[in-house]
Structures are given as structure tokens and as C-alpha cells.
Design a protein around this motif. Structure first.
Motif, PDB file in Angstrom:
ATOM      1  N   GLY A 142       4.805 -25.170  54.967  1.00  0.00           N
ATOM      2  CA  GLY A 142       5.205 -24.494  56.186  1.00  0.00           C
ATOM      3  C   GLY A 142       6.684 -24.180  56.256  1.00  0.00           C
ATOM      4  O   GLY A 142       7.112 -23.335  57.058  1.00  0.00           O
ATOM      5  N   LEU A 143       7.489 -24.845  55.422  1.00  0.00           N
ATOM      6  CA  LEU A 143       8.927 -24.602  55.429  1.00  0.00           C
ATOM      7  C   LEU A 143       9.231 -23.187  54.946  1.00  0.00           C
ATOM      8  O   LEU A 143       9.926 -22.423  55.609  1.00  0.00           O
ATOM      9  CB  LEU A 143       9.634 -25.630  54.542  1.00  0.00           C
ATOM     10  CG  LEU A 143       9.428 -27.097  54.923  1.00  0.00           C
ATOM     11  CD1 LEU A 143      10.013 -28.017  53.855  1.00  0.00           C
ATOM     12  CD2 LEU A 143      10.053 -27.393  56.284  1.00  0.00           C
ATOM     13  N   GLY A 144       8.713 -22.843  53.782  1.00  0.00           N
ATOM     14  CA  GLY A 144       8.945 -21.516  53.224  1.00  0.00           C
ATOM     15  C   GLY A 144       8.145 -20.429  53.909  1.00  0.00           C
ATOM     16  O   GLY A 144       8.536 -19.260  53.899  1.00  0.00           O
ATOM     17  N   ASN A 145       7.032 -20.804  54.518  1.00  0.00           N
ATOM     18  CA  ASN A 145       6.212 -19.825  55.228  1.00  0.00           C
ATOM     19  C   ASN A 145       6.783 -19.453  56.591  1.00  0.00           C
ATOM     20  O   ASN A 145       6.258 -18.558  57.259  1.00  0.00           O
ATOM     21  CB  ASN A 145       4.789 -20.371  55.422  1.00  0.00           C
ATOM     22  CG  ASN A 145       4.035 -20.478  54.118  1.00  0.00           C
ATOM     23  OD1 ASN A 145       4.384 -19.822  53.135  1.00  0.00           O
ATOM     24  ND2 ASN A 145       3.006 -21.312  54.086  1.00  0.00           N
ATOM     25  N   PHE A 178      17.677 -22.204  51.471  1.00  0.00           N
ATOM     26  CA  PHE A 178      16.807 -21.364  50.635  1.00  0.00           C
ATOM     27  C   PHE A 178      15.352 -21.829  50.705  1.00  0.00           C
ATOM     28  O   PHE A 178      14.430 -21.012  50.708  1.00  0.00           O
ATOM     29  CB  PHE A 178      17.306 -21.358  49.189  1.00  0.00           C
ATOM     30  CG  PHE A 178      18.474 -20.435  48.955  1.00  0.00           C
ATOM     31  CD1 PHE A 178      18.352 -19.068  49.157  1.00  0.00           C
ATOM     32  CD2 PHE A 178      19.698 -20.934  48.535  1.00  0.00           C
ATOM     33  CE1 PHE A 178      19.434 -18.209  48.943  1.00  0.00           C
ATOM     34  CE2 PHE A 178      20.786 -20.092  48.313  1.00  0.00           C
ATOM     35  CZ  PHE A 178      20.650 -18.727  48.521  1.00  0.00           C
ATOM     36  N   ILE A 179      15.140 -23.141  50.755  1.00  0.00           N
ATOM     37  CA  ILE A 179      13.767 -23.648  50.902  1.00  0.00           C
ATOM     38  C   ILE A 179      13.141 -23.104  52.180  1.00  0.00           C
ATOM     39  O   ILE A 179      11.966 -22.710  52.199  1.00  0.00           O
ATOM     40  CB  ILE A 179      13.765 -25.193  50.919  1.00  0.00           C
ATOM     41  CG1 ILE A 179      14.082 -25.747  49.533  1.00  0.00           C
ATOM     42  CG2 ILE A 179      12.406 -25.739  51.405  1.00  0.00           C
ATOM     43  CD1 ILE A 179      14.309 -27.252  49.500  1.00  0.00           C
ATOM     44  N   LEU A 238      15.751 -18.888  54.880  1.00  0.00           N
ATOM     45  CA  LEU A 238      16.575 -18.332  55.940  1.00  0.00           C
ATOM     46  C   LEU A 238      17.374 -17.119  55.488  1.00  0.00           C
ATOM     47  O   LEU A 238      17.748 -16.271  56.310  1.00  0.00           O
ATOM     48  CB  LEU A 238      17.517 -19.401  56.495  1.00  0.00           C
ATOM     49  CG  LEU A 238      16.846 -20.592  57.179  1.00  0.00           C
ATOM     50  CD1 LEU A 238      17.885 -21.487  57.833  1.00  0.00           C
ATOM     51  CD2 LEU A 238      15.846 -20.117  58.216  1.00  0.00           C
ATOM     52  N   PHE A 239      17.661 -17.019  54.194  1.00  0.00           N
ATOM     53  CA  PHE A 239      18.352 -15.835  53.695  1.00  0.00           C
ATOM     54  C   PHE A 239      17.434 -14.606  53.720  1.00  0.00           C
ATOM     55  O   PHE A 239      17.904 -13.479  53.813  1.00  0.00           O
ATOM     56  CB  PHE A 239      18.843 -16.069  52.267  1.00  0.00           C
ATOM     57  CG  PHE A 239      20.055 -16.962  52.181  1.00  0.00           C
ATOM     58  CD1 PHE A 239      21.329 -16.419  52.094  1.00  0.00           C
ATOM     59  CD2 PHE A 239      19.920 -18.338  52.181  1.00  0.00           C
ATOM     60  CE1 PHE A 239      22.444 -17.237  52.010  1.00  0.00           C
ATOM     61  CE2 PHE A 239      21.032 -19.169  52.093  1.00  0.00           C
ATOM     62  CZ  PHE A 239      22.297 -18.612  52.014  1.00  0.00           C
ATOM     63  N   ASP A 240      16.130 -14.851  53.611  1.00  0.00           N
ATOM     64  CA  ASP A 240      15.169 -13.747  53.519  1.00  0.00           C
ATOM     65  C   ASP A 240      14.505 -13.437  54.854  1.00  0.00           C
ATOM     66  O   ASP A 240      14.116 -12.296  55.112  1.00  0.00           O
ATOM     67  CB  ASP A 240      14.084 -14.100  52.492  1.00  0.00           C
ATOM     68  CG  ASP A 240      14.674 -14.624  51.199  1.00  0.00           C
ATOM     69  OD1 ASP A 240      15.626 -14.003  50.694  1.00  0.00           O
ATOM     70  OD2 ASP A 240      14.210 -15.675  50.710  1.00  0.00           O
ATOM     71  N   ASN A 241      14.357 -14.466  55.693  1.00  0.00           N
ATOM     72  CA  ASN A 241      13.642 -14.289  56.962  1.00  0.00           C
ATOM     73  C   ASN A 241      14.295 -15.152  58.036  1.00  0.00           C
ATOM     74  O   ASN A 241      13.734 -16.168  58.457  1.00  0.00           O
ATOM     75  CB  ASN A 241      12.165 -14.660  56.774  1.00  0.00           C
ATOM     76  CG  ASN A 241      11.334 -14.370  57.993  1.00  0.00           C
ATOM     77  OD1 ASN A 241      11.694 -13.539  58.824  1.00  0.00           O
ATOM     78  ND2 ASN A 241      10.221 -15.066  58.118  1.00  0.00           N
ATOM     79  N   PRO A 242      15.468 -14.751  58.505  1.00  0.00           N
ATOM     80  CA  PRO A 242      16.232 -15.632  59.401  1.00  0.00           C
ATOM     81  C   PRO A 242      15.833 -15.577  60.866  1.00  0.00           C
ATOM     82  O   PRO A 242      16.308 -16.402  61.650  1.00  0.00           O
ATOM     83  CB  PRO A 242      17.671 -15.119  59.227  1.00  0.00           C
ATOM     84  CG  PRO A 242      17.506 -13.666  58.913  1.00  0.00           C
ATOM     85  CD  PRO A 242      16.236 -13.557  58.112  1.00  0.00           C
ATOM     86  N   TYR A 243      14.962 -14.629  61.246  1.00  0.00           N
ATOM     87  CA  TYR A 243      14.704 -14.406  62.666  1.00  0.00           C
ATOM     88  C   TYR A 243      13.273 -14.764  63.061  1.00  0.00           C
ATOM     89  O   TYR A 243      12.378 -14.846  62.228  1.00  0.00           O
ATOM     90  CB  TYR A 243      15.029 -12.954  63.034  1.00  0.00           C
ATOM     91  CG  TYR A 243      16.414 -12.541  62.635  1.00  0.00           C
ATOM     92  CD1 TYR A 243      17.525 -13.186  63.172  1.00  0.00           C
ATOM     93  CD2 TYR A 243      16.626 -11.529  61.698  1.00  0.00           C
ATOM     94  CE1 TYR A 243      18.820 -12.827  62.794  1.00  0.00           C
ATOM     95  CE2 TYR A 243      17.910 -11.167  61.315  1.00  0.00           C
ATOM     96  CZ  TYR A 243      19.009 -11.820  61.852  1.00  0.00           C
ATOM     97  OH  TYR A 243      20.275 -11.480  61.475  1.00  0.00           O
TER      98      TYR A 243
END
Length: 754
Positions: free
Chosen positions: A217-220, A377-378, A381-386
């Protein structure tokens, strides 16, 4: 020809140069591994930017919504965010989830756009009754849920915590507490899962798995990272006084204190660990490399980050007195393995200047920054911060979450006493009930009415507060004889009395560093509570006590005078409704006490798994034993244990065995029972615990139904730290005890042969 040769040489030279220089990787490239992205970003950062990734500040210094709900930043915060930041604590905590998600999207956008490399921040919350923020599902406290003896239920509860926190824009949680709490003087007792190592380990492991969405769930983008705390020994401060010294033997640390943290790291993969406020046998935890690096990383291979507790790196100098200067304190924390400095305006802020004098420190700074960036990165947040606001509207306080809060309550309520089957009450019979006492809530009567129906009539009266309810340092208030007289008269004119007694958030709370106390020197119920139950019980009416509290209380008078006692600790927002359902027999109680309930503060330290020699003698003028033992909890069912058997009389370091017991519900209603297995090492090379909980299973049986419960005994269960301070398996005799509590069981024996 000469010109062609020169051209060929030029082409060859360019080729050689291009082959010898590695292609620079882009940290924004999501196809790279996490470690590759970290290593691509880290060298770009200045020393000041690196240190910014090692600091967290609280949103209350100036990251708030304005009157229109839009982000408003103070000059102080704007200055801090120019370099980026590791994280911000509790942004949007006092506004509803949708407003918080909107605010945190704006805050994250500002942070990303106003630091050179677009590094997002971690937004951090806590969880004591669910997400500690406005508008989230309110669950019972950790101690309450520990009473369920149901780790799967706890995992589902923390799954909701993880989802609701992420939906409001949070990323990390300074929870759960993996501390073992054995001193009821300590004001933070209910924040942890109890006195027992095994029970706490199961609960903490499942809490971390739940809040992190089983790590996936962290990366999702659906869950948040856990920060298990406080490493290590916190909760066992001398005198039960927060910030006092901690003295725990090395053997006890290894065998009893470390296991919940080790499980959080190795089995649940907690993203973070928080260090303990205190020292540990004279070594300040925030300056303890053997603890934070040796145990945590070298022994357990922890890869996440370690965060300080509030301002505790600076306190190495000005409170602990183990550092010569604020700069020395910062270096101690860094060398010990603290990656993030929580709140302090000094401490790690000194590091950029310190590096100029001692460049070797940058290697340690890089070590910490790698861990922080890796976490971001896990979490992708760089890819989907919102946050998707529409998802927030649908996901927080979902009907399923509210039902789970009620389910958790019903499995956590403990029936300590039920003299002459005073409970359950019959809601089909016309009855007048008096709801009385200082722990009565404004909506208690309405919640009871919603459960009991029209045959039951209520009168309700709180009577008095326990304290003056001053937040920092509450004071006891004088007994009001008129208030007690009024409640006695109401009881006299009723058929049944339900007394709401115990303690509240003013009689058990965190003792902050300045201007706040929360620990106690005594553990009896405060105020006129004993006087109240004595006078009401003298009327001869049935008296049921609902015990609400956040610390264990020496309830001698209550235990003597009440006909029935429901120990509910601190339940969810539906707590009184759930309590009413138990009282009127809709559900059988199935909670078990996660702590020993002592008769007197003079018995402390006092927990069921103490060394056997501690039980040799009692005290003058005091009945032996606790009021109620660890694992105790009655039922409306009538559980009979029989036919204990063991698969073999011998176990070796390479084999396992099983022990089975038959459990029958001889009662007239369906009920749940937490079957507990304890093991006693009869002879050891060092003095051994009287017994230790090693397994439990919660079962549900219909009236008249039987079930055989089987536990596996492994060699690992029998290991302990021996006389040479190494883990050992010792040949000899063991007793296995299976039953309904730590004092009521069937037993059989086996031998360990080597």
C-alpha cells in the motif's frame, strides 16, 4: 587522405570519451530502481539541502489554512522550505479530511516548486484512537484493542488508519508503540499494547502490516509508513515518571523489550523507528550507537530511517548532560544513527557549519539522507505527490470503517466480575436504570436507549468531575456531598445502577517536557469514586460498574462492592453503545486483560511473567496476588477446558510438538474465548519467568459446541539469553499450561533433549 585520417581520429576520440563517461541517470525516471534514484539525486544536493532532508517541523509554527481554507504560510515556514524539508508534522490536523487533503496538496505543491530539486515532503501523523486528526474514524486505544486478543482484528483496524491518513495527504505515522508497559503510574500506559512481550509483538506486527497496507500500500498510494516507537525501554521509566532514567538488565532487554521492535522491522518491514526519550542503563538512547546502529541495523538489517523524539537530540546537551555543547549533541545523534531531527531549531541546524570543520561528517549525513530519500521513493512521492480529493470524500469514515470500530469494541470489553450472573440484563423486562458517575458522557443515555428499547427507562447524572480539567497540571477538586447525595437518591429510586467510574484524559496523560504532568504517584481511583460505590452498594440494588480509564487502577473497593464490572479502557466513538450491547446480552464479552491488575502500588513492579522467585512472599496486611490476573476475562458462555494432550513427551532442537485441549461452551449463548498457552521452564541456568505467554487463539463456540484447540511448540519458544549472554536452548523439564487466563489453566509436561 590526410584529412580523412584526421576525421577518423576525431570520431574515434569522441567515441572513446562517450564510452568512458557514464550516462547520468535521472532521479525522476520512475523506471529506475529506488536505490538508483537515490544515488542519482543525492550528489546534486548542497550540504544545506542535505541537512534540510534531516529535519521535521510542526505545522503549528505556520503552515495552516486561512479563513477561506487556503494555505497560509508564515515567514518562518517560507524560509525553512527554500531548501526543502524531510517532513512536516500534523498539517491540517484540526480540519476535516477533505479540507486537509486540499490543504496538503497545496502545501506539497508549494514545497516541490520552491526547492531546487522538487523534493516532496513527508507529512506525518500519529494514531492513538485512529488517525489523530479531525473527522477520521475514532477507534479504541491500543491497550483497548490488545484486550481483544485478536491480531487479525487489529490489522484490519490499522488498515483503516493507513487508508484514512493517506486520503488526507499524510505519509508517515509516529505509531504504533512497541513499548512494554508495566507501571500504571506512567501516564502514557494506554498508548501501548500491554505488559506482555508476546501479546505486544503480535499486536505491533499486525498494526504495522495494517497501516502500511502489507507494504504494498505504500507504493500504491493507499497507505502510510509506520514509525514503531520508542526504541527502547520507554514506558519503564523509574517511578513511572516521564523523562526519568531507565534501568533494564541486558537480558531483559534482549528477551522481553526488543522482540516487538524486531518483529516490526523484520516481519512487518516498518519504514521508520523512533528513538526513546530516555537513557538506557546510563546511555542516552539518542546518543547510543550500539542500540540504534548495532542492534537495529547490524543485527536486524533495518533499512528505514530513525527519527528523534521531540527535541531529544538537543536534550543530550541541555537535559541529559552527556554532550559538552549543542554541536556535540548534534554529532552524537548523527553518529548514533538518528537520521531525522524532530522539531528542534538547533541540533542538526548546526551540521552545515560543523562539516566545514570536520568534512568526514558529510559521510554520516549522506547515510541519513539516503534513508530519508529512499522512504520518499518507496512512497512514490516523486511520481504521485497529490491526493485525489474525490477519493477522500468516499474513503474517510466509510460505513465499513465505522462498523469495524463497533466490532473492535465488542471484542475488547472485559468482564472482570459477574457475581451471581448479574449480567446480562433483560431488556424485555420493564426496568428503571440509573446511569451515574463521573465517567458518564453526554451521549451515554441516548446510546443506551438506542440499544435497550422502550421497556427500559433511564435516569442519568454525572455528579462530579474528577479534576478541574486544567490541561497542563490538573488538580483534584473537593468532594461535593450534595452531588453524591443526589446520585444515591436516584439509585434508591431505580431497579439497577450502572456506575461509570475510572479515569479520564486528565488523570492519565503524557507528561510533556515543560509545564505538563501526567504521571501519578498512586493508582487508586481519584476523587470520591470509592465513596460513591460504597454508599450506592449499601442500598442493596444490583450495581454494575463500567470502568473507563487510560491506566491500570487498583480497584479494590470497586471489586469488592460491584456485582459486575466491565473493564472497557478507552473504546471507540461508539463505546457506550457497544457497552450497552454487552450489558443487555446482544453479544457476550470476550476481552482479556492485557495487564495484571494489582491491589496496591506497593506491589510494583508486578506483572504475571516475573521471575518465579518474586512470588515467594507477599506483604504484611495485603492479600496475596493481584485483584485480577493478566489474561483474565469472563464470558456469558460457560467455557470448560478438558482433555489436554501433548503429541510427545520430548522435543529436540530439530523437532516440534503440539499440545491440544478441548474447549466446550456449556452456556446458553454463542460466545468467543481467547485460549492462551503459557510455558514454564522449570530449571534454568539463570532465574526464569514464572511463566510466559507463547500462543493464543480466539475461537467462537455456539451453546453446547466443543472445539479442540491445538498449539505448536517450537524450539524457538524455549530460547532465552543464558548465563553467557548468548541465546541458548537448555535441556530439561518444561510445563505447558493452556487455559482461560494466566492463573486458570490445564497443564502437561515435556522434556527438551539435546
Amino acid at each position: 587522405m590526410k584529412r580523412q585520417t584526421l576525421i577518423l581520429f576525431a570520431i574515434l576520440a569522441v567515441s572513446i570519451i562517450s564510452c568512458s563517461e557514464p550516462v547520468e541517470k535521472d532521479y525522476k525516471d520512475a523506471s529506475l530502481s529506488i536505490d538508483e534514484r537515490v544515488e542519482a539525486l543525492l550528489p546534486k544536493l548542497s550540504i544545506e539541502e542535505k541537512v534540510a532532508q534531516m529535519r521535521i517541523f510542526h505545522a503549528n509554527i505556520g503552515a495552516k489554512p486561512d479563513e477561506n481554507g487556503n494555505l497560509k504560510l508564515s515567514d518562518k515556514v517560507i524560509e525553512k522550505l527554500k531548501l526543502g524539508i524531510a517532513g512536516i508534522k500534523n498539517p491540517g490536523e484540526h480540519i476535516d479530511p477533505v479540507a486537509a487533503a486540499k490543504l496538503n496538496n497545496e502545501l506539497q505543491k508549494y514545497i516541490i516548486e520552491n526547492n531546487r530539486w522538487g523534493i516532496p515532503a513527508l507529512f506525518v501523523t500519529e494514531s492513538y484512537n485512529g488517525v489523530d486528526a479531525e473527522g477520521c474514524t475514532k477507534f479504541g486505544r491500543p491497550m483497548t484493542s490488545a484486550a481483544s486478543f485478536n491480531p487479525e482484528l487489529v490489522q484490519r483496524q490499522w488498515d483503516v488508519v493507513g487508508r484514512e491518513a493517506r486520503l488526507r495527504g499524510m505519509h508517515m505515522c509516529h505509531s504504533p508503540e512497541a513499548d512494554i508497559v508495566r507501571d500504571p503510574r506512567f501516564g502514557r500506559m494506554s498508548e501501548a499494547f500491554g505488559e506482555d512481550t508476546y501479546l505486544t509483538t503480535q499486536m505491533v506486527k499486525n498494526a504495522v502490516i495494517g497501516v502500511q497496507g502489507n507494504y504494498e500500500g505504500l507504493g500504491n498510494g493507499t497507505h502510510i509508513g509506520a514509525v514503531a516507537k520508542h526504541f527502547a525501554g520507554y514506558g519503564q521509566v523509574l517511578g513511572g515518571s516521564n523523562f526519568a532514567a531507565i534501568e533494564i538488565s541486558e537480558r531483559t532487554l534482549i528477551d522481553e523489550i526488543y522482540p516487538p521492535f524486531e518483529a516490526a522491522v523484520k516481519e512487518a518491514r516498518s519504514l521508520g523507528i523512533m528513538a526513546s526519550h530516555g537513557d538506557l542503563n546510563g546511555v542516552a538512547s539518542h546518543g547510543n550507537p550500539e542500540l540504534l546502529t548495532g542492534v537495529l541495523r547490524d543485527q536486524w538489517d533495518f533499512e528505514g530511517y530513525v527519527v528523534s523524539d521531540s527535541n531529544d537530540i538537543a536534550r543530550l546537551f541541555y537535559f541529559m548532560g552527556v554532550a559538552e555543547s549543542p554541536e556535540a549533541a548534534a554529532q552524537m545523534g548523527l553518529e548514533a544513527g538518528i537520521d531525522i531531527d524532530l522539531y528542534a531549531e538547533d541540533s542538526y541546524s548546526y551540521l552545515p557549519e560543523m562539516v566545514k570543520k570536520n568534512p568526514e561528517l558529510e559521510k554520516l549525513i549522506d547515510r541519513s539522507v539516503r534513508r530519508v530519500l529512499r522512504t520518499k521513493f518507496i512512497l512514490r512521492l516523486f511520481d504521485n505527490p497529490y491526493i485525489d480529493i474525490e477519493e477522500t470524500k468516499k474513503g474517510v469514515r466509510a460505513a465499513s470503517s465505522l462498523e469495524l470500530a463497533k466490532e473492535s469494541d465488542l471484542e475488547s470489553i472485559i468482564l472482570l466480575k459477574n457475581e451471581n450472573k448479574a449480567l446480562p440484563l433483560n431488556k424485555e423486562k420493564s426496568t428503571k436504570i440509573a446511569l451515574l458517575g463521573p465517567l458518564l458522557s453526554d451521549d451515554t443515555k441516548a446510546m443506551f436507549e438506542s440499544v435497550s428499547g422502550s421497556n427500559i427507562k433511564y435516569v442519568a447524572e454525572k455528579g462530579f468531575n474528577l479534576t478541574d480539567e486544567a490541561k497542563g497540571n490538573p488538580s483534584l477538586i473537593d468532594t461535593d456531598p450534595r452531588a453524591i447525595s443526589k446520585m444515591v437518591n436516584m439509585a434508591r429510586n431505580s431497579d439497577v445502577v450502572i456506575l461509570f467510574l475510572g479515569g479520564d484524559e486528565f488523570t492519565a496523560k503524557e507528561a510533556y517536557f515543560k509545564n505538563t504532568v501526567g504521571d501519578r504517584a498512586t493508582i487508586e481511583p481519584v476523587g470520591a469514586q470509592d465513596e460513591l460505590i460504597e454508599k450506592i452498594s449499601a442500598l442493596g440494588k444490583p450495581v454494575i460498574v463500567v470502568l473507563k480509564h487510560r491506566r491500570t487502577l487498583a480497584i479494590n473497593t470497586i471489586a469488592e462492592k460491584a456485582d459486575a464490572i466491565l473493564d472497557i479502557w478507552d473504546l471507540s466513538e461508539f463505546g457506550d453503545e457497544s457497552t450497552a450491547k454487552i450489558i443487555f446480552g446482544e453479544v457476550s464479552p470476550s476481552g482479556k486483560s492485557p495487564v495484571t491488575i494489582p491491589r496496591s502500588i506497593g506491589q510494583l513492579p508486578y506483572h504475571y511473567s516475573m521471575k518465579e522467585i518474586n512470588y515467594k512472599k507477599g506483604y504484611l496486611f495485603l492479600e496475596d496476588g493481584p485483584i485480577y490476573p493478566f489474561g483474565h476475562g469472563l464470558s456469558y458462555g460457560d467455557f470448560e477446558y478438558s482433555d489436554i494432550s501433548i503429541s510427545s513427551g520430548e522435543i529436540t532442537p530439530e523437532t516440534e510438538l503440539t499440545v491440544s485441549v478441548k474447549v466446550t461452551n456449556n452456556g446458553s449463548m454463542k460466545a468467543k474465548e481467547a485460549v492462551q498457552m503459557y510455558i514454564k521452564d522449570e530449571i534454568g541456568s539463570v532465574t526464569r519467568p514464572d511463566k510466559e505467554l507463547k500462543a493464543f487463539e480466539k475461537i467462537e463456540l455456539d451453546a453446547g459446541e466443543s472445539k479442540t484447540v491445538t498449539f505448536t511448540i517450537t524450539p524457538k519458544m524455549l530460547e532465552f539469553t543464558g548465563i553467557s549472554m548468548e541465546k541458548v536452548l537448555e535441556a530439561g523439564d518444561y510445563t505447558v499450561k493452556v487455559g482461560t487466563s494466566s492463573q486458570e489453566y490445564l497443564e502437561t509436561t515435556f522434556k527438551l533433549k539435546k
